[in-house]
Design a protein around this motif. Structure first.
Motif, short mmCIF file in Angstrom:
data_model
loop_
_atom_site.label_atom_id
_atom_site.label_comp_id
_atom_site.label_asym_id
_atom_site.label_seq_id
_atom_site.Cartn_x
_atom_site.Cartn_y
_atom_site.Cartn_z
N GLU A 1 0.83 -1.21 0.00
CA GLU A 1 0.00 0.00 0.00
C GLU A 1 0.86 1.26 0.00
OE1 GLU A 1 -2.47 -0.81 3.39
OE2 GLU A 1 -3.99 -1.83 2.17
N ALA A 2 1.96 1.24 0.75
CA ALA A 2 2.87 2.39 0.76
C ALA A 2 3.52 2.58 -0.61
CB ALA A 2 3.93 2.20 1.84
N MET A 3 3.93 1.47 -1.22
CA MET A 3 4.53 1.56 -2.56
C MET A 3 3.52 2.10 -3.57
SD MET A 3 6.77 -1.98 -2.64
CE MET A 3 6.85 -2.04 -4.39
N MET A 4 2.27 1.67 -3.44
CA MET A 4 1.24 2.13 -4.37
C MET A 4 1.05 3.64 -4.24
SD MET A 4 -2.56 0.62 -5.07
CE MET A 4 -3.43 1.40 -3.75
N ARG A 5 1.05 4.15 -2.99
CA ARG A 5 0.92 5.59 -2.79
C ARG A 5 2.11 6.34 -3.41
NH1 ARG A 5 -1.19 3.73 2.08
NH2 ARG A 5 0.81 3.93 3.16
N ASN A 6 3.32 5.77 -3.25
CA ASN A 6 4.50 6.41 -3.84
C ASN A 6 4.41 6.42 -5.36
OD1 ASN A 6 5.73 6.96 -1.41
ND2 ASN A 6 6.93 5.07 -1.40
N PHE A 7 3.98 5.32 -5.94
CA PHE A 7 3.87 5.26 -7.40
C PHE A 7 2.76 6.18 -7.91
CE2 PHE A 7 5.91 0.87 -7.13
CZ PHE A 7 7.14 1.33 -7.56
N LEU A 8 1.71 6.37 -7.11
CA LEU A 8 0.65 7.30 -7.49
C LEU A 8 1.20 8.73 -7.56
CD1 LEU A 8 -2.58 6.14 -5.63
CD2 LEU A 8 -2.31 6.49 -8.08
N ARG A 9 2.03 9.08 -6.56
CA ARG A 9 2.65 10.41 -6.55
C ARG A 9 3.54 10.60 -7.77
NH1 ARG A 9 5.08 9.88 -1.33
NH2 ARG A 9 3.31 9.14 -0.18
N ILE B 1 1.60 4.57 -13.48
CA ILE B 1 0.35 3.81 -13.53
C ILE B 1 0.59 2.31 -13.67
CG2 ILE B 1 -1.81 3.53 -14.82
CD1 ILE B 1 -1.52 6.14 -13.24
N TYR B 2 1.62 1.90 -14.39
CA TYR B 2 1.89 0.48 -14.58
C TYR B 2 2.08 -0.21 -13.23
CZ TYR B 2 4.27 -3.84 -15.75
OH TYR B 2 4.63 -5.16 -15.82
N PHE B 3 2.94 0.36 -12.38
CA PHE B 3 3.20 -0.26 -11.08
C PHE B 3 2.00 -0.11 -10.14
CE2 PHE B 3 7.72 0.21 -12.35
CZ PHE B 3 8.06 -1.12 -12.25
N VAL B 4 1.26 0.97 -10.28
CA VAL B 4 0.06 1.15 -9.45
C VAL B 4 -0.94 0.03 -9.76
CG1 VAL B 4 -1.96 2.61 -9.04
CG2 VAL B 4 0.32 3.62 -9.14
N ASN B 5 -1.15 -0.23 -11.04
CA ASN B 5 -2.07 -1.32 -11.44
C ASN B 5 -1.56 -2.68 -10.99
OD1 ASN B 5 -3.96 0.37 -12.60
ND2 ASN B 5 -2.99 0.31 -14.62
N LEU B 6 -0.26 -2.87 -11.10
CA LEU B 6 0.34 -4.14 -10.68
C LEU B 6 0.11 -4.37 -9.19
CD1 LEU B 6 2.05 -6.39 -11.99
CD2 LEU B 6 4.06 -5.18 -11.13
N ILE B 7 0.36 -3.36 -8.38
CA ILE B 7 0.18 -3.49 -6.93
C ILE B 7 -1.30 -3.59 -6.59
CG2 ILE B 7 0.52 -2.31 -4.72
CD1 ILE B 7 3.16 -1.24 -5.87
N ARG B 8 -2.14 -2.83 -7.31
CA ARG B 8 -3.58 -2.88 -7.07
C ARG B 8 -4.11 -4.30 -7.30
NH1 ARG B 8 -6.20 1.40 -10.29
NH2 ARG B 8 -5.47 2.75 -8.64
N ASP B 9 -3.56 -5.02 -8.28
CA ASP B 9 -3.96 -6.40 -8.52
C ASP B 9 -3.38 -7.35 -7.46
OD1 ASP B 9 -5.32 -5.61 -10.76
OD2 ASP B 9 -3.71 -6.14 -12.16
N TYR B 10 -2.24 -6.98 -6.89
CA TYR B 10 -1.57 -7.84 -5.90
C TYR B 10 -2.21 -7.74 -4.52
CZ TYR B 10 2.24 -9.77 -3.09
OH TYR B 10 2.99 -10.50 -2.20
#
Length: 151
Positions: free
Chosen positions: A51-59, A63-72
């Motif tokens: 979740e922390a990584m997803m917030r960092n990637f959102l900032r 989007i690629y990593f956000v979607n990857l983490i969102r699926d994980y």
């Protein structure tokens, strides 16, 4: 007098062995519960990191990593739910094993008390027979002395 024989010795031996086996099963289950708790904690840490990584990637607008983490994340939550379910079952089994061990301990303790009581009765009878033998010897000597005095 014949030697001491506890008639329930075989049962006592079997009960002691069952108690040892119950202890071993309990220890194994405790270890399993502990491992599941560690696994659960690790999964929660992974979830928090994700979740922390997803917030960092959102900032960073990655989007690629956000979607990857969102699926994980749902996979992690599903794994957490499975581990919690296994942990609940293991804790329930652990409690059942504890109850079983308590029963085994009570049984062994009862048989040991019976053995101790039988041993004390055996010693009492042995002392009685010994005292009876000593009394017979004393009586015999007394009559032998009386016989010598009368002669």
């Amino acid at each position: 007098m014949k030697p001491f024989v506890f008639r329930l010795q075989t049962k006592l031996d079997v009960s002691r062995r069952e108690e040892e086996m119950a202890k071993a099963r309990l220890q194994a289950k405790e270890k399993e519960v502990e491992e599941l708790e560690v696994e659960k904690a690790n999964l929660y840490c992974s979830l928090a990191r994700s979740e922390a990584m997803m917030r960092n990637f959102l900032r960073e607008s990655n989007i690629y990593f956000v979607n990857l983490i969102r699926d994980y994340i749902p996979v992690l939550k599903e794994n957490i739910a499975r581990v919690e379910e296994r942990l609940d079952k293991a804790r329930e089994e652990l409690e059942n094993l504890r109850q079983d061990l308590l029963k085994k301990k009570r049984e062994v303790k009862t048989l040991e008390k019976l053995k101790q009581k039988a041993w004390e009765e055996y010693l009492y009878e042995l002392n009685r027979e010994e005292q009876k033998f000593i009394d017979e010897i004393a009586t015999s000597r007394y009559w032998q002395r009386q016989k010598k005095i009368d002669e």
